[in-house]
Design a protein around this motif. Structure first.
Motif, short mmCIF file in Angstrom:
data_model
loop_
_atom_site.label_atom_id
_atom_site.label_comp_id
_atom_site.label_asym_id
_atom_site.label_seq_id
_atom_site.Cartn_x
_atom_site.Cartn_y
_atom_site.Cartn_z
N ARG A 138 0.88 -1.19 0.00
CA ARG A 138 0.00 0.00 0.00
C ARG A 138 0.91 1.22 0.00
NH1 ARG A 138 -4.30 2.70 4.21
NH2 ARG A 138 -5.82 1.35 3.21
N TRP A 166 0.73 5.36 -8.77
CA TRP A 166 -0.07 4.27 -9.33
C TRP A 166 0.76 3.43 -10.30
CZ3 TRP A 166 -4.70 2.62 -7.81
CH2 TRP A 166 -5.41 1.74 -8.63
N ASP A 171 -0.93 -2.54 -4.32
CA ASP A 171 -2.20 -3.22 -4.16
C ASP A 171 -3.29 -2.25 -3.71
OD1 ASP A 171 -1.61 -6.17 -4.64
OD2 ASP A 171 -0.05 -5.65 -3.20
N GLU A 172 -2.89 -1.22 -2.95
CA GLU A 172 -3.82 -0.16 -2.55
C GLU A 172 -3.09 1.17 -2.59
OE1 GLU A 172 -6.74 -2.53 0.62
OE2 GLU A 172 -5.57 -0.82 1.31
N GLN A 201 -11.54 0.43 -6.95
CA GLN A 201 -11.53 -0.71 -6.05
C GLN A 201 -10.21 -0.83 -5.27
OE1 GLN A 201 -13.33 -4.44 -7.52
NE2 GLN A 201 -13.72 -3.33 -9.42
N LYS A 202 -9.18 -0.10 -5.71
CA LYS A 202 -7.90 -0.14 -5.01
C LYS A 202 -7.59 1.18 -4.30
CE LYS A 202 -5.70 -3.62 -7.96
NZ LYS A 202 -4.51 -3.92 -8.79
#
Length: 308
Positions: A138, A166, A171-172, A201-202
């Motif tokens: 993350r 990004w 993953d997040e 969604q992330k």
């Protein structure tokens, strides 16, 4: 979008890091056990920083090893800012790591003693290592809305950094209201904008309740499509390097908001309050979210009241 929320509990790390009264390792273990029993499975357990900088995190290695050994199925995250921290986390068995880069230069220097560009370069290199090591990752985009030193952060700067990070394929990606000074309209607009550019969604939001509008900010983020929220049990929190950063959004408030909106969390509300009362004894003062007075009044009338 999902009809449930992922709650990323930051109490053991962000919640405790600014506490003046030292919370010992056994108390932290009991806290973590209570959080797991309440149904919280994504817990930012500690940060691998120098103990002189953040004394509450001096037992990071032992606490991570304890969590990973006791509940191997759970997701325990360690916050890392440099190579030494990464190596320590890996040695302690950490399989999920969070990194961070500030949008604003002044906060970056105060928080990590390096420029934002240098923090990005280190994060880039650590991300590459983490991916080779099979680590879940993350990245925090810090001071996304407001900086304690530079004031309002222009949205285009936050968007530019978020898009740059990004590309590292975390993953997040957590968009952080570091000191809790964002307003609901700005939160909603930024998350809508990012959601059009990136994978919603992330995307997560990290909110504080400094100005008593944490839940309002969470609501506009929800309306924008966010389904991953950071919170801290009892509303504990604050950053020693961010003047004015008060407590995080309280986990109990967030769980109740989700319940009112018909969104699942998997959290047992009654057990969560057991943890609030438990840690209240550790810190030596009353804590708890804005829902506390209502919850206790309802329990007085109906002791078996619960939901999850």
């Amino acid at each position: 979008m999902s009809d449930s929320l992922k709650i990323y509990e930051v109490g053991p790390r962000d919640g405790l890091q600014n506490e003046a009264q030292l919370i010992d390792s056994e108390q932290k273990k009991a806290l973590v056990a209570g959080l797991v029993a309440a149904g919280l499975h994504h817990i930012e357990l500690t940060s691998f920083v120098h103990p002189k900088a953040v004394p509450q995190m001096a037992d990071a290695d032992a606490l991570m090893a304890y969590g990973r050994t006791t509940w191997p199925q759970n997701d325990f995250i360690g916050l890392v800012f440099n190579q030494r921290g990464y190596d320590r986390a890996l040695a302690a068995g950490c399989r999920s790591m969070a990194f961070g880069v500030s949008v604003t230069e002044t906060f970056s220097e105060k928080n990590t003693r390096m420029s934002s560009q240098r923090a990005y370069e280190i994060t880039r290199d650590l991300m590459a290592q983490a991916q080779r090591d099979g680590i879940w990752t993350r990245i925090y985009v810090m001071t996304a809305w407001v900086c304690p030193f530079e004031g309002i952060t222009p949205p285009h700067r936050t968007i530019a950094l978020a898009e740059k990070l990004w590309q590292l394929e975390p993953d997040e990606l957590a968009i952080a209201d570091t000191i809790g000074h964002a307003n609901p309209l700005d939160v909603g607009h930024l998350m809508e904008n990012l959601g059009r550019r990136l994978d919603m969604q992330k995307l997560a939001v990290h909110l504080h309740d400094t100005q008593a509008i944490g839940l309002a900010n969470a609501t506009t983020a929800l309306q924008a499509g966010v389904r991953i929220f950071d919170s801290s049990v009892g509303g504990l929190g604050g950053c020693p390097f961010a003047p004015g950063a008060a407590g995080n959004l309280a986990t109990e408030d967030l769980v109740f908001l989700a319940y009112k909106l018909g969104l699942g969390t998997g959290v047992d509300f009654a057990r969560l309050w057991d943890v609030v009362y438990q840690i209240e004894g550790y810190v030596g003062r009353p804590i708890g979210g804005r829902i506390r007075q209502w919850w206790e009044s309802q329990c007085a009338q109906e002791p078996s009241l619960t939901f999850g």
